[in-house]
Design a protein around this motif. Structure first.
Motif, PDB file in Angstrom:
ATOM      1  N   LEU A 156       0.855  -1.235  -0.033  1.00 29.08           N
ATOM      2  CA  LEU A 156       0.023  -0.070  -0.139  1.00 29.08           C
ATOM      3  C   LEU A 156       0.733   1.245  -0.054  1.00 29.08           C
ATOM      4  N   ALA A 157       1.796   1.305   0.904  1.00 31.07           N
ATOM      5  CA  ALA A 157       2.836   2.392   0.969  1.00 31.07           C
ATOM      6  C   ALA A 157       3.211   2.828  -0.539  1.00 31.07           C
ATOM      7  N   PHE A 158       3.707   1.855  -1.220  1.00 28.46           N
ATOM      8  CA  PHE A 158       4.630   1.835  -2.335  1.00 28.46           C
ATOM      9  C   PHE A 158       3.567   2.490  -3.514  1.00 28.46           C
ATOM     10  N   LEU A 159       2.294   1.693  -3.650  1.00 23.72           N
ATOM     11  CA  LEU A 159       1.416   1.933  -4.784  1.00 23.72           C
ATOM     12  C   LEU A 159       0.581   3.142  -4.490  1.00 23.72           C
ATOM     13  N   LEU A 160       0.337   3.680  -3.249  1.00 26.41           N
ATOM     14  CA  LEU A 160      -0.252   4.903  -3.073  1.00 26.41           C
ATOM     15  C   LEU A 160       0.631   6.056  -3.433  1.00 26.41           C
ATOM     16  N   ALA A 161       1.879   5.775  -2.979  1.00 27.43           N
ATOM     17  CA  ALA A 161       3.057   7.024  -3.519  1.00 27.43           C
ATOM     18  C   ALA A 161       3.055   6.983  -4.930  1.00 27.43           C
ATOM     19  N   TYR A 162       2.931   5.900  -5.701  1.00 24.82           N
ATOM     20  CA  TYR A 162       2.960   5.632  -6.785  1.00 24.82           C
ATOM     21  C   TYR A 162       1.849   6.694  -7.504  1.00 24.82           C
ATOM     22  N   SER A 163       0.652   6.164  -7.054  1.00 24.64           N
ATOM     23  CA  SER A 163      -0.563   6.615  -7.816  1.00 24.64           C
ATOM     24  C   SER A 163      -0.618   8.004  -7.566  1.00 24.64           C
ATOM     25  N   VAL A 164      -0.249   8.743  -6.380  1.00 22.51           N
ATOM     26  CA  VAL A 164      -0.268  10.017  -6.222  1.00 22.51           C
ATOM     27  C   VAL A 164       1.173  11.039  -6.969  1.00 22.51           C
ATOM     28  N   GLY A 165       2.017  10.170  -7.007  1.00 24.47           N
ATOM     29  CA  GLY A 165       2.999  10.839  -7.766  1.00 24.47           C
ATOM     30  C   GLY A 165       2.932  10.712  -9.406  1.00 24.47           C
ATOM     31  N   MET A 166       1.797   9.722  -9.544  1.00 24.93           N
ATOM     32  CA  MET A 166       1.591   9.856 -10.986  1.00 24.93           C
ATOM     33  C   MET A 166       0.720  10.927 -11.621  1.00 24.93           C
ATOM     34  N   TYR A 167      -0.176  11.524 -10.725  1.00 23.64           N
ATOM     35  CA  TYR A 167      -0.765  12.918 -11.038  1.00 23.64           C
ATOM     36  C   TYR A 167       0.195  13.856 -11.296  1.00 23.64           C
ATOM     37  N   PHE A 168       0.983  14.062 -10.396  1.00 20.55           N
ATOM     38  CA  PHE A 168       2.087  15.014 -10.596  1.00 20.55           C
ATOM     39  C   PHE A 168       3.210  14.839 -11.667  1.00 20.55           C
ATOM     40  N   SER A 169       3.676  13.763 -11.787  1.00 22.05           N
ATOM     41  CA  SER A 169       4.644  13.608 -12.530  1.00 22.05           C
ATOM     42  C   SER A 169       4.096  13.417 -14.065  1.00 22.05           C
ATOM     43  N   GLY A 170       2.915  13.168 -14.422  1.00 22.71           N
ATOM     44  CA  GLY A 170       2.476  13.353 -15.765  1.00 22.71           C
ATOM     45  C   GLY A 170       2.233  14.686 -16.190  1.00 22.71           C
ATOM     46  N   HIS A 171       1.805  15.706 -15.160  1.00 20.64           N
ATOM     47  CA  HIS A 171       1.718  17.300 -15.482  1.00 20.64           C
ATOM     48  C   HIS A 171       3.023  17.552 -15.781  1.00 20.64           C
ATOM     49  N   ILE A 172       4.045  17.265 -14.562  1.00 22.69           N
ATOM     50  CA  ILE A 172       5.352  17.862 -14.868  1.00 22.69           C
ATOM     51  C   ILE A 172       6.034  17.645 -16.425  1.00 22.69           C
ATOM     52  N   GLY A 173       5.820  16.219 -16.453  1.00 18.49           N
ATOM     53  CA  GLY A 173       6.329  15.549 -17.791  1.00 18.49           C
ATOM     54  C   GLY A 173       5.982  16.335 -18.994  1.00 18.49           C
ATOM     55  N   ASP A 174       4.614  16.882 -19.081  1.00 17.01           N
ATOM     56  CA  ASP A 174       4.197  17.753 -20.231  1.00 17.01           C
ATOM     57  C   ASP A 174       5.115  19.145 -20.553  1.00 17.01           C
ATOM     58  N   GLN A 175       5.704  19.408 -19.255  1.00 20.67           N
ATOM     59  CA  GLN A 175       6.455  20.665 -19.525  1.00 20.67           C
ATOM     60  C   GLN A 175       7.926  20.688 -19.437  1.00 20.67           C
ATOM     61  N   ILE A 176       8.396  19.617 -19.203  1.00 23.66           N
ATOM     62  CA  ILE A 176      10.033  19.530 -19.136  1.00 23.66           C
ATOM     63  C   ILE A 176      10.603  18.309 -20.052  1.00 23.66           C
ATOM     64  N   ASN A 177      11.804  18.338 -20.130  1.00 22.39           N
ATOM     65  CA  ASN A 177      12.485  17.373 -20.882  1.00 22.39           C
ATOM     66  C   ASN A 177      12.086  15.984 -20.636  1.00 22.39           C
ATOM     67  N   LEU A 178      11.448  15.110 -21.178  1.00 23.70           N
ATOM     68  CA  LEU A 178      10.981  13.774 -20.686  1.00 23.70           C
ATOM     69  C   LEU A 178      12.031  12.982 -20.705  1.00 23.70           C
ATOM     70  N   ARG A 179      13.155  13.087 -21.553  1.00 23.32           N
ATOM     71  CA  ARG A 179      14.266  12.013 -21.376  1.00 23.32           C
ATOM     72  C   ARG A 179      15.293  12.187 -20.143  1.00 23.32           C
ATOM     73  N   VAL A 180      15.370  13.458 -19.765  1.00 23.29           N
ATOM     74  CA  VAL A 180      16.050  13.628 -18.414  1.00 23.29           C
ATOM     75  C   VAL A 180      15.007  13.225 -17.153  1.00 23.29           C
ATOM     76  N   PHE A 181      13.725  13.724 -17.179  1.00 26.68           N
ATOM     77  CA  PHE A 181      12.832  13.171 -16.379  1.00 26.68           C
ATOM     78  C   PHE A 181      12.758  11.951 -16.134  1.00 26.68           C
ATOM     79  N   LEU A 182      12.585  10.913 -17.229  1.00 24.70           N
ATOM     80  CA  LEU A 182      12.639   9.676 -17.164  1.00 24.70           C
ATOM     81  C   LEU A 182      13.741   8.965 -16.675  1.00 24.70           C
ATOM     82  N   SER A 183      14.908   9.736 -17.121  1.00 23.93           N
ATOM     83  CA  SER A 183      16.094   8.902 -16.561  1.00 23.93           C
ATOM     84  C   SER A 183      16.346   9.367 -14.910  1.00 23.93           C
ATOM     85  N   VAL A 184      15.820  10.330 -14.453  1.00 22.03           N
ATOM     86  CA  VAL A 184      15.866  10.618 -12.764  1.00 22.03           C
ATOM     87  C   VAL A 184      14.859   9.558 -12.217  1.00 22.03           C
TER      88      VAL A 184
END
Length: 499
Positions: free
Chosen positions: A92-120
């Motif tokens: 639950l700890a892993f997947l809740l963090a994953y699901s919450v992070g997903m909402y933010f990472s998707g929006h961030i990914g639309d605005q910054i370099n996807l290659r660098v973001f994915l590598s991080v």
């Protein structure tokens, strides 16, 4: 139809690897070569993400051996009667963090370099997967340590999916998208298989190795991604041209792409890819079909991730032909479910392209998966052959709609005409759909941890109920797809297309 246009004079974001190997740049390599290369790199990237997620399911039966009366077995704090509950809480700890992070990472990914973001995201995932395994050598027995590591790892893992889907959406058009992305999405199952085999094979040396090796694997893949992944064709002077009629999820014609000429990829005159603003989070929720498919994925992913995190544990504690398998054998055998998932993802993509109806295809798989799970629970213990066959069939039917929704459906919804071809919305829509699904993914393993102590029949009832609800959620979308086909005069469209 895709063709190579004259390269642009200004190249925007060329990865370092292209400077080290200049022959990779156009015109030395064609558009087709780069599409295959991107498909290969993103496949490896996300397969490594899933390989690094698999160790917790493999080591469950070692950390909490419920059928072992040896008081010295297991690993505190998971070695008592509450062990399965605590393991479920880790998931639950892993997947809740994953699901919450997903909402933010998707929006961030639309605005910054996807290659660098994915590598991080890959580096962070690898480091914290290894750190979890270090708990074995550091002799850590504090639950809080493992919970914190799983939360941070889940946040880094959430970066992966929106990034790879957005990159694929940039490189591939809608033609045969279901088949291409269905085959590509087998990275999920391939990663699970690799993770299962690697983690199980070194389990005898200590459970820490089951985390260390997959963690190192994703770190190595991060280097490849950073050096060679091209986010979109324009970055190396290529332009992807499409000439086709796009279809919405309801099956109605949206836009005739013949209007695309030399202005760019799906952009009006005077616009370019860089000036497109990312779509708002709430605005993306209002796009047609997003809510239905998001909550359908909630229940589909609940089932898929319950198998991902608990299938080796279930096999270890369920006699097959009267014999209990070892920890290693149970972990390796569980990979059969993911082998079926590979076939299911490709098959669902092919069928959805053939009948041009994503929702109808998803519902067909969801309906058939219910009796498949019931049969696996009832007859899977009769013999090894029955177990393998029914596990394969269950994996095929459960992962088919899960694969289709997270790839082709998300890409369709993120590039529909209601957002005027704004491909910058793709990562946001993908994150919403998979983020909502990930909430279900977090809930399923947690519930399984608690319910399994009452008997596995209760767990399978939960899975069957979830699949049934997932199918019902797409009822209105299915009606719209069928109505669209009927309006086109294709009354017998389903039977004709499958012939």
């Amino acid at each position: 139809m895709q063709e190579l246009e004259t390269p642009k004079t200004q190249i925007q974001d060329v990865p370092l690897g292209f400077n080290l190997f200049p022959n990779l740049k156009p015109p030395n390599k064609t558009l087709t070569f780069h599409q295959i290369f991107v498909l290969f790199l993103t496949f490896l990237a996300y397969a490594s993400f899933h390989a690094s997620r698999k160790p917790p399911s493999i080591v469950k039966s070692v950390l909490s051996p419920q059928d072992d009366h040896n008081s010295h077995s297991g690993w505190a704090p998971f070695d008592d009667s509450h062990g399965p509950h605590r393991l479920g809480e880790l998931d639950l700890a892993f997947l809740l963090a994953y699901s919450v992070g997903m909402y933010f990472s998707g929006h961030i990914g639309d605005q910054i370099n996807l290659r660098v973001f994915l590598s991080v995201g890959m580096v962070g995932s690898g480091v914290f997967t290894v750190v979890f395994g270090l708990g074995y050598w550091w002799n850590v027995h504090v639950l809080g340590f493992f919970v914190v590591v799983q939360i941070v790892c889940g946040l880094f893992q959430s970066i992966g999916w929106p990034c790879v889907v957005a990159v694929m959406g940039n490189w591939f058009g809608k033609s045969k998208r279901g088949l291409i992305m269905g085959a590509w999405n087998s990275h999920t199952s391939v990663g699970n298989i690799v993770g299962s085999v690697v983690a199980s094979s070194v389990l005898g040396f200590g459970w820490g190795w089951s985390f260390a090796l997959p963690g190192i694997l994703i770190l190595l893949m991060a280097v490849l991604v950073y050096l060679f992944l091209v986010v979109c064709p324009e970055d190396i002077g290529l332009v992807l041209m499409e000439k086709e009629v796009e279809m919405s999820v309801e099956g109605e014609a949206l836009v005739n792409s013949d209007k695309m000429e030399t202005e760019g990829v799906g952009l009006d005159e005077g616009e370019n890819f860089e000036t497109k603003a990312a779509i708002g989070f709430l605005e993306a929720w209002k796009l047609p079909g997003v809510v239905q498919f998001a909550f359908c994925l909630f229940f589909s992913k609940l089932v898929a991730y319950t198998f991902l995190y608990w299938l080796p544990f279930y096999i270890r504690h369920t006699a097959v032909a009267g014999v209990h398998l070892s920890h290693k054998s149970a972990g390796i055998l569980s990979a059969i479910f993911d082998v079926g998932g590979v076939v299911g993802g490709v098959l669902a993509g092919f069928i959805s392209d053939k009948i041009e109806a994503r929702a109808v295809t998803s519902v067909m798989f969801l309906i058939l998966s219910v009796p498949a799970l019931v049969c696996y629970r009832i007859y899977g213990s009769i013999s090894m052959f029955a177990n393998v066959l029914l596990m394969f069939l269950s994996g095929l039917l459960v992962n088919g709609p899960y694969s289709l929704i997270t790839t082709a459906v998300a890409a369709d919804l993120g590039t529909q005409s209601t957002i005027n071809g704004n491909s910058r919305a793709l990562a946001t829509v993908t994150a919403i759909i998979d983020g909502t699904g990930s909430v279900g993914a977090a809930l399923g393993p947690l519930l399984a941890g608690y319910i399994s102590t009452r008997g596995w029949n209760s767990v399978f009832f939960m899975l069957v109920l979830s699949l049934s609800i997932a199918g019902l959620l797409l009822f209105q979308v299915v009606k719209s797809e069928i109505r669209g086909k009927q309006n086109e005069g294709r009354w017998l469209w389903l039977g004709t297309c499958l012939m």
